[in-house]
Design a protein around this motif. Structure first.
Motif, PDB file in Angstrom:
ATOM      1  N   GLU A  41      -5.331  -9.341   7.089  1.00 29.42           N
ATOM      2  CA  GLU A  41      -6.526  -9.936   7.667  1.00 29.42           C
ATOM      3  C   GLU A  41      -6.179 -11.070   8.621  1.00 29.42           C
ATOM      4  O   GLU A  41      -6.756 -11.202   9.687  1.00 29.42           O
ATOM      5  N   ASP A  42      -5.203 -11.891   8.233  1.00 26.95           N
ATOM      6  CA  ASP A  42      -4.801 -13.018   9.068  1.00 26.95           C
ATOM      7  C   ASP A  42      -4.147 -12.567  10.365  1.00 26.95           C
ATOM      8  O   ASP A  42      -4.174 -13.277  11.359  1.00 26.95           O
ATOM      9  N   GLU A  43      -3.536 -11.381  10.337  1.00 27.16           N
ATOM     10  CA  GLU A  43      -2.801 -10.902  11.505  1.00 27.16           C
ATOM     11  C   GLU A  43      -3.719 -10.461  12.642  1.00 27.16           C
ATOM     12  O   GLU A  43      -3.294 -10.384  13.776  1.00 27.16           O
ATOM     13  N   ILE A  44      -4.970 -10.128  12.338  1.00 30.22           N
ATOM     14  CA  ILE A  44      -5.851  -9.594  13.364  1.00 30.22           C
ATOM     15  C   ILE A  44      -6.402 -10.730  14.231  1.00 30.22           C
ATOM     16  O   ILE A  44      -7.152 -11.572  13.772  1.00 30.22           O
ATOM     17  N   TYR A  45      -6.011 -10.709  15.491  1.00 28.07           N
ATOM     18  CA  TYR A  45      -6.436 -11.733  16.434  1.00 28.07           C
ATOM     19  C   TYR A  45      -7.381 -11.069  17.422  1.00 28.07           C
ATOM     20  O   TYR A  45      -6.965 -10.202  18.190  1.00 28.07           O
ATOM     21  N   ALA A 149       7.255  -2.754  19.078  1.00 26.45           N
ATOM     22  CA  ALA A 149       7.119  -3.485  17.805  1.00 26.45           C
ATOM     23  C   ALA A 149       8.483  -3.616  17.117  1.00 26.45           C
ATOM     24  O   ALA A 149       8.814  -4.680  16.582  1.00 26.45           O
ATOM     25  N   THR A 150       9.261  -2.552  17.161  1.00 29.02           N
ATOM     26  CA  THR A 150      10.599  -2.576  16.544  1.00 29.02           C
ATOM     27  C   THR A 150      11.497  -3.591  17.258  1.00 29.02           C
ATOM     28  O   THR A 150      12.353  -4.211  16.635  1.00 29.02           O
ATOM     29  N   TRP A 151      11.277  -3.754  18.555  1.00 24.68           N
ATOM     30  CA  TRP A 151      12.072  -4.730  19.310  1.00 24.68           C
ATOM     31  C   TRP A 151      11.557  -6.154  19.116  1.00 24.68           C
ATOM     32  O   TRP A 151      12.039  -7.089  19.747  1.00 24.68           O
ATOM     33  N   GLY A 152      10.542  -6.319  18.339  1.00 22.82           N
ATOM     34  CA  GLY A 152      10.055  -7.665  18.009  1.00 22.82           C
ATOM     35  C   GLY A 152       8.851  -8.121  18.812  1.00 22.82           C
ATOM     36  O   GLY A 152       8.453  -9.286  18.729  1.00 22.82           O
ATOM     37  N   VAL A 153       8.286  -7.224  19.643  1.00 22.75           N
ATOM     38  CA  VAL A 153       7.100  -7.614  20.426  1.00 22.75           C
ATOM     39  C   VAL A 153       5.888  -7.673  19.486  1.00 22.75           C
ATOM     40  O   VAL A 153       5.640  -6.731  18.723  1.00 22.75           O
ATOM     41  N   GLY A 154       5.156  -8.760  19.554  1.00 21.49           N
ATOM     42  CA  GLY A 154       3.985  -8.931  18.672  1.00 21.49           C
ATOM     43  C   GLY A 154       2.803  -8.090  19.116  1.00 21.49           C
ATOM     44  O   GLY A 154       2.816  -7.512  20.214  1.00 21.49           O
ATOM     45  N   ASP A 155       1.768  -8.048  18.280  1.00 25.15           N
ATOM     46  CA  ASP A 155       0.587  -7.227  18.579  1.00 25.15           C
ATOM     47  C   ASP A 155      -0.158  -7.673  19.828  1.00 25.15           C
ATOM     48  O   ASP A 155      -0.707  -6.859  20.562  1.00 25.15           O
ATOM     49  N   GLY A 156      -0.212  -9.005  20.042  1.00 24.60           N
ATOM     50  CA  GLY A 156      -1.129  -9.520  21.065  1.00 24.60           C
ATOM     51  C   GLY A 156      -2.534  -9.445  20.503  1.00 24.60           C
ATOM     52  O   GLY A 156      -2.717  -9.181  19.314  1.00 24.60           O
ATOM     53  N   PHE A 157      -3.525  -9.652  21.354  1.00 19.86           N
ATOM     54  CA  PHE A 157      -4.885  -9.618  20.816  1.00 19.86           C
ATOM     55  C   PHE A 157      -5.422  -8.199  20.722  1.00 19.86           C
ATOM     56  O   PHE A 157      -4.896  -7.268  21.338  1.00 19.86           O
ATOM     57  N   TYR A 158      -6.482  -8.079  19.948  1.00 15.38           N
ATOM     58  CA  TYR A 158      -7.107  -6.775  19.714  1.00 15.38           C
ATOM     59  C   TYR A 158      -7.980  -6.393  20.904  1.00 15.38           C
ATOM     60  O   TYR A 158      -8.691  -7.240  21.453  1.00 15.38           O
ATOM     61  N   ILE A 159      -7.899  -5.138  21.320  1.00 13.34           N
ATOM     62  CA  ILE A 159      -8.706  -4.652  22.450  1.00 13.34           C
ATOM     63  C   ILE A 159      -9.361  -3.330  22.053  1.00 13.34           C
ATOM     64  O   ILE A 159      -8.707  -2.494  21.403  1.00 13.34           O
ATOM     65  N   VAL A 160     -10.619  -3.172  22.433  1.00 12.95           N
ATOM     66  CA  VAL A 160     -11.226  -1.842  22.310  1.00 12.95           C
ATOM     67  C   VAL A 160     -11.311  -1.271  23.722  1.00 12.95           C
ATOM     68  O   VAL A 160     -11.972  -1.834  24.585  1.00 12.95           O
ATOM     69  N   ASN A 168      -4.306  -2.761  20.916  1.00 11.44           N
ATOM     70  CA  ASN A 168      -3.984  -4.177  21.129  1.00 11.44           C
ATOM     71  C   ASN A 168      -3.108  -4.254  22.375  1.00 11.44           C
ATOM     72  O   ASN A 168      -2.797  -3.211  22.972  1.00 11.44           O
ATOM     73  N   VAL A 169      -2.725  -5.463  22.760  1.00 18.45           N
ATOM     74  CA  VAL A 169      -2.008  -5.606  24.032  1.00 18.45           C
ATOM     75  C   VAL A 169      -0.718  -4.779  24.019  1.00 18.45           C
ATOM     76  O   VAL A 169      -0.428  -4.036  24.965  1.00 18.45           O
ATOM     77  N   ARG A 170       0.020  -4.872  22.928  1.00 19.03           N
ATOM     78  CA  ARG A 170       1.296  -4.159  22.863  1.00 19.03           C
ATOM     79  C   ARG A 170       1.098  -2.641  22.916  1.00 19.03           C
ATOM     80  O   ARG A 170       1.773  -1.945  23.669  1.00 19.03           O
ATOM     81  N   ASP A 171       0.161  -2.142  22.123  1.00 16.05           N
ATOM     82  CA  ASP A 171      -0.025  -0.689  22.069  1.00 16.05           C
ATOM     83  C   ASP A 171      -0.639  -0.139  23.357  1.00 16.05           C
ATOM     84  O   ASP A 171      -0.364   0.999  23.739  1.00 16.05           O
ATOM     85  N   THR A 172      -1.451  -0.989  24.046  1.00 14.06           N
ATOM     86  CA  THR A 172      -1.991  -0.549  25.345  1.00 14.06           C
ATOM     87  C   THR A 172      -0.853  -0.436  26.359  1.00 14.06           C
ATOM     88  O   THR A 172      -0.785   0.529  27.124  1.00 14.06           O
ATOM     89  N   SER A 173       0.062  -1.423  26.339  1.00 15.03           N
ATOM     90  CA  SER A 173       1.231  -1.349  27.223  1.00 15.03           C
ATOM     91  C   SER A 173       2.024  -0.086  26.921  1.00 15.03           C
ATOM     92  O   SER A 173       2.468   0.623  27.830  1.00 15.03           O
ATOM     93  N   GLY A 174       2.197   0.189  25.631  1.00  9.11           N
ATOM     94  CA  GLY A 174       2.925   1.397  25.204  1.00  9.11           C
ATOM     95  C   GLY A 174       2.247   2.656  25.711  1.00  9.11           C
ATOM     96  O   GLY A 174       2.910   3.590  26.181  1.00  9.11           O
TER      97      GLY A 174
END
Lengths: 261, 201
Positions: A41-45, A149-160, A168-174
Protein backbone atom coordinates in the motif's frame (compact mmCIF):
# COMPACT_ATOMS: atom_id res chain seq x y z
CA UNK A 1 -46.10 -36.05 12.06
CA UNK A 2 -42.91 -37.84 13.01
CA UNK A 3 -41.40 -36.81 9.68
CA UNK A 4 -42.26 -33.13 10.26
CA UNK A 5 -40.68 -33.31 13.71
CA UNK A 6 -37.56 -34.80 12.17
CA UNK A 7 -37.34 -32.03 9.55
CA UNK A 8 -37.82 -29.31 12.20
CA UNK A 9 -35.14 -30.95 14.32
CA UNK A 10 -32.69 -31.12 11.39
CA UNK A 11 -33.35 -27.49 10.41
CA UNK A 12 -32.77 -26.31 14.00
CA UNK A 13 -29.67 -28.46 14.33
CA UNK A 14 -28.25 -27.07 11.06
CA UNK A 15 -28.94 -23.47 12.04
CA UNK A 16 -27.50 -24.06 15.50
CA UNK A 17 -24.35 -25.70 14.15
CA UNK A 18 -23.87 -22.83 11.66
CA UNK A 19 -24.10 -20.38 14.57
CA UNK A 20 -21.49 -22.30 16.55
CA UNK A 21 -19.15 -22.58 13.56
CA UNK A 22 -19.54 -18.91 12.65
CA UNK A 23 -18.91 -17.88 16.26
CA UNK A 24 -15.70 -19.94 16.25
CA UNK A 25 -14.46 -18.09 13.15
CA UNK A 26 -14.81 -14.82 15.08
CA UNK A 27 -12.38 -16.04 17.70
CA UNK A 28 -9.47 -15.91 15.29
CA UNK A 29 -7.84 -12.74 16.44
CA UNK A 30 -6.01 -9.95 14.68
CA UNK A 31 -2.52 -9.01 15.68
CA UNK A 32 -2.02 -5.53 17.13
CA UNK A 33 0.35 -4.69 14.26
CA UNK A 34 -2.63 -4.91 11.93
CA UNK A 35 -3.24 -1.23 12.44
CA UNK A 36 -0.07 -0.36 10.55
CA UNK A 37 -0.05 -0.02 6.76
CA UNK A 38 1.48 -2.71 4.59
CA UNK A 39 4.45 -2.29 2.26
CA UNK A 40 2.39 -2.78 -0.92
CA UNK A 41 0.00 0.00 0.00
CA UNK A 42 2.81 2.40 0.87
CA UNK A 43 4.54 1.72 -2.44
CA UNK A 44 1.69 3.05 -4.57
CA UNK A 45 2.41 6.65 -5.48
CA UNK A 46 -0.54 8.22 -7.28
CA UNK A 47 -0.12 12.03 -7.39
CA UNK A 48 -2.39 12.40 -10.46
CA UNK A 49 -5.26 10.43 -8.99
CA UNK A 50 -7.96 12.83 -10.20
CA UNK A 51 -6.82 12.66 -13.84
CA UNK A 52 -6.21 8.92 -13.55
CA UNK A 53 -9.72 8.38 -12.20
CA UNK A 54 -11.20 10.31 -15.15
CA UNK A 55 -9.24 8.21 -17.67
CA UNK A 56 -10.14 5.08 -15.71
CA UNK A 57 -13.85 5.93 -15.99
CA UNK A 58 -13.45 6.39 -19.75
CA UNK A 59 -11.58 3.06 -20.05
CA UNK A 60 -14.20 1.33 -17.93
CA UNK A 61 -17.00 2.62 -20.15
CA UNK A 62 -15.08 1.63 -23.32
CA UNK A 63 -14.50 -1.79 -21.81
CA UNK A 64 -18.17 -2.33 -21.00
CA UNK A 65 -19.40 -1.02 -24.35
CA UNK A 66 -16.79 -2.48 -26.71
CA UNK A 67 -14.08 -4.74 -25.33
CA UNK A 68 -16.08 -6.96 -22.98
CA UNK A 69 -18.85 -7.77 -25.51
CA UNK A 70 -16.22 -8.52 -28.17
CA UNK A 71 -14.25 -10.68 -25.71
CA UNK A 72 -17.45 -12.55 -24.82
CA UNK A 73 -18.04 -13.19 -28.53
CA UNK A 74 -14.44 -14.37 -28.89
CA UNK A 75 -15.03 -16.78 -25.99
CA UNK A 76 -17.74 -18.46 -28.05
CA UNK A 77 -15.20 -19.52 -30.68
CA UNK A 78 -14.17 -23.19 -30.42
CA UNK A 79 -11.44 -23.50 -27.77
CA UNK A 80 -8.81 -24.83 -30.26
CA UNK A 81 -9.31 -21.61 -32.29
CA UNK A 82 -8.89 -19.46 -29.15
CA UNK A 83 -5.82 -21.43 -28.09
CA UNK A 84 -4.40 -21.15 -31.61
CA UNK A 85 -4.76 -17.35 -31.65
CA UNK A 86 -3.38 -17.05 -28.13
CA UNK A 87 -0.40 -19.32 -28.94
CA UNK A 88 0.33 -17.46 -32.18
CA UNK A 89 0.39 -14.07 -30.41
CA UNK A 90 2.49 -15.46 -27.60
CA UNK A 91 4.99 -16.88 -30.09
CA UNK A 92 5.32 -13.48 -31.78
CA UNK A 93 6.34 -12.00 -28.40
CA UNK A 94 9.04 -14.61 -27.88
CA UNK A 95 12.02 -12.84 -29.59
CA UNK A 96 11.67 -9.86 -27.24
CA UNK A 97 11.12 -12.17 -24.28
CA UNK A 98 14.50 -13.77 -25.07
CA UNK A 99 16.16 -10.33 -25.31
CA UNK A 100 14.73 -9.34 -21.91
CA UNK A 101 15.73 -12.62 -20.32
CA UNK A 102 19.30 -12.06 -21.57
CA UNK A 103 19.26 -8.47 -20.28
CA UNK A 104 18.20 -9.82 -16.89
CA UNK A 105 20.97 -12.43 -16.92
CA UNK A 106 18.59 -15.37 -17.20
CA UNK A 107 20.69 -17.45 -19.61
CA UNK A 108 18.87 -20.73 -18.96
CA UNK A 109 15.43 -19.18 -19.43
CA UNK A 110 16.63 -17.41 -22.60
CA UNK A 111 17.84 -20.74 -24.02
CA UNK A 112 14.51 -22.39 -23.16
CA UNK A 113 12.52 -19.53 -24.71
CA UNK A 114 14.64 -19.71 -27.87
CA UNK A 115 13.92 -23.45 -27.97
CA UNK A 116 10.21 -22.71 -27.54
CA UNK A 117 10.27 -20.23 -30.40
CA UNK A 118 12.07 -22.62 -32.78
CA UNK A 119 9.90 -25.64 -31.91
CA UNK A 120 6.59 -23.74 -31.98
CA UNK A 121 7.39 -21.84 -35.17
CA UNK A 122 8.30 -25.07 -37.01
CA UNK A 123 6.57 -28.09 -35.47
CA UNK A 124 3.84 -25.88 -34.02
CA UNK A 125 2.94 -24.40 -37.43
CA UNK A 126 3.96 -20.73 -36.99
CA UNK A 127 3.18 -20.89 -33.29
CA UNK A 128 -0.45 -21.97 -33.57
CA UNK A 129 0.16 -25.10 -31.49
CA UNK A 130 2.18 -25.01 -28.27
CA UNK A 131 4.26 -28.13 -28.95
CA UNK A 132 7.10 -26.82 -26.78
CA UNK A 133 4.99 -26.94 -23.63
CA UNK A 134 4.36 -30.64 -24.20
CA UNK A 135 8.10 -31.34 -24.27
CA UNK A 136 8.72 -29.40 -21.06
CA UNK A 137 9.73 -25.99 -22.42
CA UNK A 138 7.58 -23.85 -20.18
CA UNK A 139 6.46 -20.34 -21.15
CA UNK A 140 8.05 -17.55 -19.13
CA UNK A 141 7.13 -13.95 -19.92
CA UNK A 142 9.56 -11.04 -19.54
CA UNK A 143 9.22 -7.47 -20.75
CA UNK A 144 11.24 -4.24 -20.68
CA UNK A 145 9.36 -3.00 -17.62
CA UNK A 146 10.51 -6.07 -15.71
CA UNK A 147 14.06 -5.65 -17.04
CA UNK A 148 14.17 -2.02 -15.87
CA UNK A 149 12.87 -3.12 -12.46
CA UNK A 150 15.58 -5.79 -12.25
CA UNK A 151 18.16 -3.10 -13.00
CA UNK A 152 16.89 -1.13 -10.02
CA UNK A 153 14.61 1.39 -11.76
CA UNK A 154 11.74 2.34 -9.44
CA UNK A 155 8.05 2.31 -10.34
CA UNK A 156 7.64 6.07 -10.66
CA UNK A 157 4.12 7.33 -10.25
CA UNK A 158 0.97 5.46 -11.17
CA UNK A 159 -0.60 6.25 -14.55
CA UNK A 160 -3.81 5.10 -16.17
CA UNK A 161 -3.26 5.12 -19.93
CA UNK A 162 -6.20 5.74 -22.25
CA UNK A 163 -7.33 2.32 -23.57
CA UNK A 164 -4.14 0.57 -22.36
CA UNK A 165 -5.15 0.78 -18.70
CA UNK A 166 -3.11 0.75 -15.47
CA UNK A 167 0.62 1.35 -15.63
CA UNK A 168 3.40 3.40 -14.06
CA UNK A 169 6.26 5.49 -15.42
CA UNK A 170 8.67 2.57 -15.61
CA UNK A 171 6.24 0.13 -17.21
CA UNK A 172 5.03 2.77 -19.70
CA UNK A 173 8.66 3.33 -20.74
CA UNK A 174 9.01 -0.44 -21.07
CA UNK A 175 5.89 -0.61 -23.21
CA UNK A 176 7.20 2.12 -25.53
CA UNK A 177 10.53 0.27 -25.82
CA UNK A 178 8.62 -2.88 -26.76
CA UNK A 179 6.68 -1.02 -29.46
CA UNK A 180 9.85 0.49 -30.90
CA UNK A 181 12.06 -2.60 -30.81
CA UNK A 182 9.63 -5.41 -31.67
CA UNK A 183 11.17 -7.07 -34.75
CA UNK A 184 7.86 -8.40 -36.13
CA UNK A 185 6.23 -4.96 -35.94
CA UNK A 186 9.33 -3.31 -37.41
CA UNK A 187 9.33 -5.75 -40.34
CA UNK A 188 5.59 -5.24 -41.00
CA UNK A 189 5.98 -1.45 -40.90
CA UNK A 190 9.01 -1.52 -43.22
CA UNK A 191 7.00 -3.59 -45.72
CA UNK A 192 4.19 -1.01 -45.63
CA UNK A 193 1.89 -3.41 -43.73
CA UNK A 194 1.20 -1.19 -40.70
CA UNK A 195 -2.32 -2.65 -40.43
CA UNK A 196 -0.68 -5.77 -39.04
CA UNK A 197 0.57 -3.86 -35.96
CA UNK A 198 -2.90 -2.46 -35.19
CA UNK A 199 -4.54 -5.84 -35.74
CA UNK A 200 -2.00 -7.52 -33.51
CA UNK A 201 -2.52 -5.04 -30.66
CA UNK A 202 -6.33 -5.29 -30.95
CA UNK A 203 -6.40 -9.09 -31.14
CA UNK A 204 -4.03 -9.32 -28.22
CA UNK A 205 -6.30 -7.05 -26.13
CA UNK A 206 -9.36 -9.17 -26.97
CA UNK A 207 -7.51 -12.42 -26.26
CA UNK A 208 -6.17 -11.18 -22.90
CA UNK A 209 -9.54 -9.70 -21.91
CA UNK A 210 -11.38 -12.94 -22.76
CA UNK A 211 -9.27 -14.77 -20.19
CA UNK A 212 -10.39 -12.59 -17.28
CA UNK A 213 -14.07 -11.89 -17.97
CA UNK A 214 -15.32 -13.47 -14.74
CA UNK A 215 -12.54 -12.06 -12.58
CA UNK A 216 -13.05 -8.51 -13.85
CA UNK A 217 -16.81 -8.76 -13.40
CA UNK A 218 -16.41 -10.08 -9.86
CA UNK A 219 -14.07 -7.20 -9.03
CA UNK A 220 -16.23 -4.55 -10.74
CA UNK A 221 -19.52 -5.74 -9.22
CA UNK A 222 -18.22 -6.12 -5.69
CA UNK A 223 -15.74 -3.29 -5.23
CA UNK A 224 -16.39 -0.36 -2.99
CA UNK A 225 -13.77 1.55 -4.94
CA UNK A 226 -13.12 -0.19 -8.25
CA UNK A 227 -10.32 2.21 -9.18
CA UNK A 228 -8.37 1.47 -5.98
CA UNK A 229 -9.00 -2.27 -6.36
CA UNK A 230 -7.60 -2.28 -9.92
CA UNK A 231 -4.63 -0.14 -8.87
CA UNK A 232 -3.74 -2.49 -6.04
CA UNK A 233 -4.23 -5.57 -8.25
CA UNK A 234 -1.97 -4.07 -10.91
CA UNK A 235 0.86 -3.44 -8.45
CA UNK A 236 0.59 -6.87 -6.86
CA UNK A 237 0.50 -8.58 -10.25
CA UNK A 238 3.53 -6.66 -11.52
CA UNK A 239 5.44 -7.35 -8.32
CA UNK A 240 4.84 -11.07 -8.78
CA UNK A 241 5.99 -10.82 -12.42
CA UNK A 242 9.14 -8.87 -11.50
CA UNK A 243 9.99 -11.32 -8.72
CA UNK A 244 9.50 -14.04 -11.33
CA UNK A 245 7.31 -16.05 -9.11
CA UNK A 246 3.85 -17.49 -9.02
CA UNK A 247 4.84 -18.50 -5.55
CA UNK A 248 2.21 -16.99 -3.31
CA UNK A 249 4.51 -17.35 -0.32
CA UNK A 250 6.03 -14.04 -1.40
CA UNK A 251 2.75 -12.12 -1.46
CA UNK A 252 2.62 -9.99 1.71
CA UNK A 253 1.11 -12.04 4.50
CA UNK A 254 -1.81 -10.36 6.27
CA UNK A 255 -0.88 -10.10 9.91
CA UNK A 256 -3.85 -12.09 10.99
CA UNK A 257 -3.93 -14.23 14.04
CA UNK A 258 -0.33 -15.03 14.61
CA UNK A 259 -1.42 -14.79 18.21
CA UNK A 260 -4.54 -16.67 19.20
CA UNK A 261 -7.09 -15.77 21.82
CA UNK B 1 22.78 -44.30 16.86
CA UNK B 2 22.97 -40.53 16.95
CA UNK B 3 22.49 -40.28 13.18
CA UNK B 4 19.57 -42.74 13.36
CA UNK B 5 17.83 -40.53 15.94
CA UNK B 6 18.52 -37.46 13.79
CA UNK B 7 17.00 -39.15 10.72
CA UNK B 8 13.93 -40.20 12.75
CA UNK B 9 13.56 -36.66 14.08
CA UNK B 10 13.74 -35.19 10.58
CA UNK B 11 11.23 -37.76 9.29
CA UNK B 12 8.80 -37.03 12.14
CA UNK B 13 9.02 -33.28 11.53
CA UNK B 14 8.59 -33.79 7.78
CA UNK B 15 5.65 -36.13 8.31
CA UNK B 16 3.91 -33.79 10.73
CA UNK B 17 4.19 -30.85 8.29
CA UNK B 18 3.03 -33.03 5.44
CA UNK B 19 0.08 -34.49 7.34
CA UNK B 20 -1.00 -31.01 8.42
CA UNK B 21 -0.90 -29.92 4.78
CA UNK B 22 -2.95 -32.88 3.61
CA UNK B 23 -5.44 -32.50 6.49
CA UNK B 24 -5.93 -28.85 5.54
CA UNK B 25 -6.32 -29.80 1.86
CA UNK B 26 -9.03 -32.34 2.66
CA UNK B 27 -10.88 -29.79 4.73
CA UNK B 28 -10.60 -27.16 1.99
CA UNK B 29 -11.82 -29.55 -0.71
CA UNK B 30 -14.93 -30.37 1.33
CA UNK B 31 -15.76 -26.69 1.85
CA UNK B 32 -15.08 -25.64 -1.77
CA UNK B 33 -17.25 -28.53 -2.97
CA UNK B 34 -20.09 -27.29 -0.75
CA UNK B 35 -20.03 -23.96 -2.59
CA UNK B 36 -19.74 -25.52 -6.04
CA UNK B 37 -22.57 -27.97 -5.34
CA UNK B 38 -24.74 -25.03 -4.29
CA UNK B 39 -23.98 -23.38 -7.63
CA UNK B 40 -24.60 -26.54 -9.63
CA UNK B 41 -28.02 -27.27 -8.12
CA UNK B 42 -30.51 -25.82 -10.64
CA UNK B 43 -33.46 -26.27 -8.27
CA UNK B 44 -32.06 -24.04 -5.55
CA UNK B 45 -33.58 -20.51 -5.57
CA UNK B 46 -30.81 -17.92 -5.97
CA UNK B 47 -31.50 -16.28 -2.57
CA UNK B 48 -31.15 -19.64 -0.80
CA UNK B 49 -28.08 -20.48 -2.86
CA UNK B 50 -26.35 -17.31 -1.76
CA UNK B 51 -27.41 -17.86 1.85
CA UNK B 52 -25.86 -21.33 1.80
CA UNK B 53 -22.66 -19.99 0.26
CA UNK B 54 -22.55 -17.09 2.70
CA UNK B 55 -22.89 -19.46 5.65
CA UNK B 56 -20.11 -21.69 4.33
CA UNK B 57 -17.84 -18.67 3.84
CA UNK B 58 -18.64 -17.21 7.26
CA UNK B 59 -17.88 -20.54 8.90
CA UNK B 60 -14.56 -20.99 7.17
CA UNK B 61 -13.06 -17.54 6.73
CA UNK B 62 -11.54 -15.58 9.60
CA UNK B 63 -13.99 -12.81 8.66
CA UNK B 64 -13.71 -10.70 11.79
CA UNK B 65 -9.92 -10.67 11.71
CA UNK B 66 -9.80 -9.81 8.03
CA UNK B 67 -12.32 -7.03 8.67
CA UNK B 68 -10.16 -5.53 11.41
CA UNK B 69 -7.06 -5.93 9.27
CA UNK B 70 -8.48 -4.00 6.31
CA UNK B 71 -10.09 -1.11 8.23
CA UNK B 72 -6.98 -0.18 10.18
CA UNK B 73 -7.17 2.85 12.48
CA UNK B 74 -10.82 3.59 11.69
CA UNK B 75 -11.79 0.39 13.47
CA UNK B 76 -9.60 1.18 16.44
CA UNK B 77 -11.16 4.62 16.89
CA UNK B 78 -14.80 3.57 16.39
CA UNK B 79 -17.43 2.83 19.04
CA UNK B 80 -18.24 -0.77 19.94
CA UNK B 81 -21.63 -0.51 18.25
CA UNK B 82 -20.14 0.75 14.97
CA UNK B 83 -17.45 -1.91 15.12
CA UNK B 84 -20.08 -4.65 15.41
CA UNK B 85 -22.06 -3.17 12.54
CA UNK B 86 -18.91 -2.97 10.43
CA UNK B 87 -17.95 -6.60 11.12
CA UNK B 88 -21.38 -7.82 10.03
CA UNK B 89 -21.31 -5.67 6.89
CA UNK B 90 -17.77 -6.78 6.07
CA UNK B 91 -18.64 -10.45 6.41
CA UNK B 92 -21.45 -10.05 3.91
CA UNK B 93 -19.13 -8.07 1.64
CA UNK B 94 -16.52 -10.84 1.82
CA UNK B 95 -19.13 -13.50 1.07
CA UNK B 96 -20.39 -11.49 -1.92
CA UNK B 97 -16.84 -11.15 -3.22
CA UNK B 98 -15.97 -14.84 -2.87
CA UNK B 99 -19.33 -15.93 -4.23
CA UNK B 100 -18.92 -13.56 -7.19
CA UNK B 101 -15.48 -14.96 -7.92
CA UNK B 102 -16.49 -18.59 -7.60
CA UNK B 103 -19.61 -18.12 -9.71
CA UNK B 104 -17.31 -17.91 -12.73
CA UNK B 105 -15.69 -21.24 -11.90
CA UNK B 106 -18.87 -23.19 -11.08
CA UNK B 107 -18.65 -25.46 -14.11
CA UNK B 108 -14.89 -25.92 -14.10
CA UNK B 109 -12.90 -28.81 -12.75
CA UNK B 110 -10.26 -28.12 -10.16
CA UNK B 111 -7.63 -30.01 -8.26
CA UNK B 112 -5.54 -29.26 -5.21
CA UNK B 113 -2.01 -29.60 -6.50
CA UNK B 114 0.16 -28.66 -3.54
CA UNK B 115 -0.02 -27.99 0.18
CA UNK B 116 2.81 -26.68 2.31
CA UNK B 117 3.20 -25.39 5.82
CA UNK B 118 5.03 -22.22 6.74
CA UNK B 119 6.38 -23.04 10.17
CA UNK B 120 7.51 -19.45 10.89
CA UNK B 121 4.05 -17.91 10.41
CA UNK B 122 2.05 -21.07 11.21
CA UNK B 123 0.22 -20.76 7.92
CA UNK B 124 -0.79 -23.47 5.45
CA UNK B 125 -0.61 -22.69 1.74
CA UNK B 126 -2.88 -24.76 -0.46
CA UNK B 127 -2.58 -24.43 -4.23
CA UNK B 128 -5.67 -25.06 -6.30
CA UNK B 129 -5.49 -25.37 -10.08
CA UNK B 130 -8.68 -24.54 -11.94
CA UNK B 131 -8.79 -26.08 -15.40
CA UNK B 132 -10.23 -23.80 -18.06
CA UNK B 133 -10.58 -24.54 -21.78
CA UNK B 134 -7.79 -22.12 -22.63
CA UNK B 135 -5.42 -22.79 -19.75
CA UNK B 136 -5.17 -23.14 -16.00
CA UNK B 137 -5.58 -20.64 -13.18
CA UNK B 138 -3.72 -20.98 -9.91
CA UNK B 139 -5.48 -20.00 -6.71
CA UNK B 140 -3.58 -20.20 -3.44
CA UNK B 141 -5.47 -20.38 -0.15
CA UNK B 142 -3.81 -19.21 3.02
CA UNK B 143 -5.13 -21.18 5.93
CA UNK B 144 -4.61 -20.96 9.69
CA UNK B 145 -5.30 -23.67 12.21
CA UNK B 146 -7.02 -22.48 15.37
CA UNK B 147 -8.41 -24.72 18.11
CA UNK B 148 -8.38 -27.81 15.84
CA UNK B 149 -10.20 -25.96 13.07
CA UNK B 150 -8.98 -24.36 9.87
CA UNK B 151 -9.77 -20.81 8.76
CA UNK B 152 -8.99 -19.12 5.47
CA UNK B 153 -7.17 -15.83 6.01
CA UNK B 154 -6.54 -14.92 2.38
CA UNK B 155 -6.73 -16.20 -1.16
CA UNK B 156 -4.35 -15.30 -3.92
CA UNK B 157 -5.21 -15.34 -7.61
CA UNK B 158 -2.35 -14.85 -10.09
CA UNK B 159 -0.21 -13.17 -7.44
CA UNK B 160 -3.07 -10.89 -6.31
CA UNK B 161 -4.13 -11.17 -2.69
CA UNK B 162 -7.83 -10.62 -1.99
CA UNK B 163 -7.09 -9.21 1.46
CA UNK B 164 -4.37 -6.82 0.22
CA UNK B 165 -6.70 -5.60 -2.54
CA UNK B 166 -9.55 -5.07 -0.07
CA UNK B 167 -7.22 -3.25 2.29
CA UNK B 168 -6.09 -0.86 -0.40
CA UNK B 169 -9.65 -0.35 -1.63
CA UNK B 170 -11.05 0.24 1.87
CA UNK B 171 -8.25 2.63 2.75
CA UNK B 172 -8.99 4.67 -0.36
CA UNK B 173 -12.69 4.82 0.52
CA UNK B 174 -12.04 5.53 4.22
CA UNK B 175 -9.97 8.55 3.18
CA UNK B 176 -13.05 10.06 1.50
CA UNK B 177 -15.05 9.86 4.75
CA UNK B 178 -12.22 11.12 6.92
CA UNK B 179 -11.71 7.62 8.40
CA UNK B 180 -15.14 7.73 10.03
CA UNK B 181 -16.32 4.12 10.36
CA UNK B 182 -19.94 5.15 10.82
CA UNK B 183 -19.99 6.94 7.44
CA UNK B 184 -18.02 4.12 5.88
CA UNK B 185 -20.59 1.56 7.09
CA UNK B 186 -23.28 3.39 5.10
CA UNK B 187 -21.22 3.12 1.92
CA UNK B 188 -20.43 -0.53 2.59
CA UNK B 189 -24.10 -1.29 3.21
CA UNK B 190 -25.08 0.40 -0.08
CA UNK B 191 -22.41 -1.53 -1.99
CA UNK B 192 -23.55 -4.81 -0.40
CA UNK B 193 -27.08 -4.17 -1.59
CA UNK B 194 -25.89 -3.52 -5.16
CA UNK B 195 -23.67 -6.62 -5.15
CA UNK B 196 -26.41 -8.76 -3.63
CA UNK B 197 -28.97 -7.76 -6.23
CA UNK B 198 -26.44 -8.61 -8.97
CA UNK B 199 -25.58 -11.99 -7.55
CA UNK B 200 -29.13 -13.20 -7.08
CA UNK B 201 -30.35 -12.02 -10.48
Amino acid sequence: MQKINQIIFIVFLTLFSFQILAAASDQVSADSDDFETTTVEDEIYDPFEKINRAIFSFNNAADQIILEPVAKGYKKLPSPVQSGISNFLSNLRMPLVVVNQLLQGQGKNAAESTGRFVVNTTAGIFGLIDVADKIGLEEKEEDFGQTLATWGVGDGFYIVLPLFGPSNVRDTSGMLMTMVTDPVNAYAASEGEAWFVTTRITTNAIDQRSKIIDEVNALRNNSLDYYAAVRSSYYQNRKAAIDNTDDSDLTPLPLISIEFE
Amino acid sequence: MKSFISVCFVLIIFYSFNSQGSEASNWLKTEVDKILIAYQDPNLPSENRFLLIEQTINNNFAGKSIAIHVAKKSYKNASEEKRKEYIELFKRHLALNIAGLMQGYKNQEYKLIDARYDEKNKVNYIDMEINLDTGNILVTWRVLKHKERYFVIDLILSGISLVETKRSEFNSMLKTVDYNLSEFNKKLSDQNEISYSKIIN
